[in-house]
Motif scaffolding. Sequence first.
Motif, mmCIF file in Angstrom:
data_model
loop_
_atom_site.group_PDB
_atom_site.id
_atom_site.type_symbol
_atom_site.label_atom_id
_atom_site.label_comp_id
_atom_site.label_asym_id
_atom_site.label_seq_id
_atom_site.Cartn_x
_atom_site.Cartn_y
_atom_site.Cartn_z
ATOM 1 N N GLY A 243 -3.745 -3.972 46.636
ATOM 2 C CA GLY A 243 -3.186 -5.191 47.620
ATOM 3 C C GLY A 243 -4.554 -6.124 46.936
ATOM 4 N N ARG A 244 -5.491 -5.856 47.300
ATOM 5 C CA ARG A 244 -6.361 -7.640 46.534
ATOM 6 C C ARG A 244 -5.648 -7.926 45.226
ATOM 7 N NH1 ARG A 244 -6.090 -9.627 51.433
ATOM 8 N NH2 ARG A 244 -7.972 -8.347 52.938
ATOM 9 N N THR A 245 -5.774 -6.904 44.827
ATOM 10 C CA THR A 245 -6.023 -7.996 42.786
ATOM 11 C C THR A 245 -4.287 -7.521 42.844
ATOM 12 O OG1 THR A 245 -5.955 -4.998 42.753
ATOM 13 C CG2 THR A 245 -7.948 -6.547 42.348
ATOM 14 N N GLY A 246 -3.304 -8.003 43.947
ATOM 15 C CA GLY A 246 -1.787 -8.033 42.882
ATOM 16 C C GLY A 246 -0.986 -7.067 43.004
ATOM 17 N N LYS A 247 -2.171 -5.324 43.539
ATOM 18 C CA LYS A 247 -1.251 -4.039 42.849
ATOM 19 C C LYS A 247 -0.791 -3.290 44.168
ATOM 20 C CE LYS A 247 -3.941 -2.998 39.405
ATOM 21 N NZ LYS A 247 -5.411 -3.256 39.535
ATOM 22 N N HIS A 248 0.838 -4.121 44.043
ATOM 23 C CA HIS A 248 1.906 -3.826 45.375
ATOM 24 C C HIS A 248 2.220 -2.707 45.412
ATOM 25 C CE1 HIS A 248 -0.189 -7.634 47.499
ATOM 26 N NE2 HIS A 248 0.099 -7.875 46.653
ATOM 27 N N THR A 249 2.761 -2.440 47.193
ATOM 28 C CA THR A 249 4.283 -1.325 47.037
ATOM 29 C C THR A 249 5.391 -1.875 46.425
ATOM 30 O OG1 THR A 249 4.852 -1.972 49.430
ATOM 31 C CG2 THR A 249 2.451 -0.902 49.236
ATOM 32 N N GLU A 250 6.338 -1.559 46.386
ATOM 33 C CA GLU A 250 7.745 -1.399 46.247
ATOM 34 C C GLU A 250 7.801 -2.616 47.355
ATOM 35 O OE1 GLU A 250 8.599 2.528 46.561
ATOM 36 O OE2 GLU A 250 10.672 2.167 47.251
ATOM 37 N N HIS A 251 7.372 -2.261 48.357
ATOM 38 C CA HIS A 251 7.955 -3.243 49.606
ATOM 39 C C HIS A 251 8.001 -4.571 49.408
ATOM 40 C CE1 HIS A 251 8.700 1.233 51.268
ATOM 41 N NE2 HIS A 251 7.544 1.101 51.032
ATOM 42 N N LEU A 252 7.334 -4.705 48.564
ATOM 43 C CA LEU A 252 6.425 -7.188 48.840
ATOM 44 C C LEU A 252 7.591 -7.425 48.116
ATOM 45 C CD1 LEU A 252 4.633 -8.732 49.512
ATOM 46 C CD2 LEU A 252 3.694 -8.590 46.978
ATOM 47 N N GLY A 253 8.573 -6.781 46.749
ATOM 48 C CA GLY A 253 8.893 -7.634 46.480
ATOM 49 C C GLY A 253 10.432 -7.704 47.342
#
Lengths: 257, 106
Positions: free
Chosen positions: A229-239
């Motif tokens: 998350g800290r580098t912008g690699k998120h789970t599918e849920h954020l979108g």
Amino acid sequence: MAEERATSTDTLLEYCLRLGDDRLILGHRLSEWCGHGPILEEDIALANIALDFLGQASHALEVAAAAEGAGRSADDLAFFREGVQFRNLLIVELPRGDFAFTIARQFLFDAFSVHLMDALQKSAEPRIAELAAKAVKEDRYHVRHSAEWMVKLGDGTDESHTRLQNAVNDLWRFTGEMFLADPVDDAAAAAGIAPAASTLKEKWDAVVNDVFARANITRPADEVFMRGGRTGKHTEHLGHLLAEMQIVARSHPGAEW
Amino acid sequence: MTDTPKGATGNGTDSQWPLWEVFVQPAQAAPYEHCGSVHAADAEGAMQNARDVYARRGEAIGIWVVPSSAIVASKPEDAGSFFDPADDKIYRHPQFYKIPRGLKGF
């Protein structure tokens, strides 16, 4: 000299985005309970806490926007960035789940945030110290609220205990990210902006172990921890969350009400 | 939980938690005033719910929560014998008496 300035500006910007995004996304997740709480009083309590987080996020993103110096506002940062530009922990973006999952997530985050805000009161960056002095009072109430529910659910019926233990088991692999320092955390700690992330771990462990014991919850083993998350690699849920959170601001840019 | 009031709802079919009356103190040295009620399973829950429902906009500096079952209330049918006799006794009100002329700043 110019390079040093650029570095410290980047550190402050990145650090404030992390502070702000954790609270913006968690506040939004909590706001999803509005009108759906298990009882009226708890519905109001969750909405209050969501608003506390939005206030903290707004303050942190204002500091971030000022550090960036690109003419963007806190609202621009909240509503006009894409998912990969968000810096929140993965744990805060997971869907709200059932009430036990929401309480477990709140508790695990609150126990972290209250000690972070306590330490940030001594930040070398006065705008962060100011934010923390206000936020630590809110966070002390948040952890009191979520810890109380942990004990009620964990020490309640078989059904509530099972749901809470399952929630803790599912969330555990997302807790390590709170304490895994990267170069931004190290630079923020070196500049006196923030405490070293690892110094919060011991305090968090003490709160978590105490409440787990009172709630009859078994602490899961530390195995693989998720991060990104800290580098912008998120789970599918954020979108999906962002689509809902940002649509009004994007459909009516500059609207005021 | 020893602080959970028994039978506070008074109705075996009521699925709600027990009811608690909430009193808040609006300012230092001001009396606590009744402001409403909350449902909660125990005293800590009642205190938190009272805080969230009645004190979130800076209305209070102190909160009391009391099990509603602990309140002893007068009954409507008592009203005649309790309150009506006061109607014709105006000498019980301070306004009945004239303030002596020599008394200033009263």
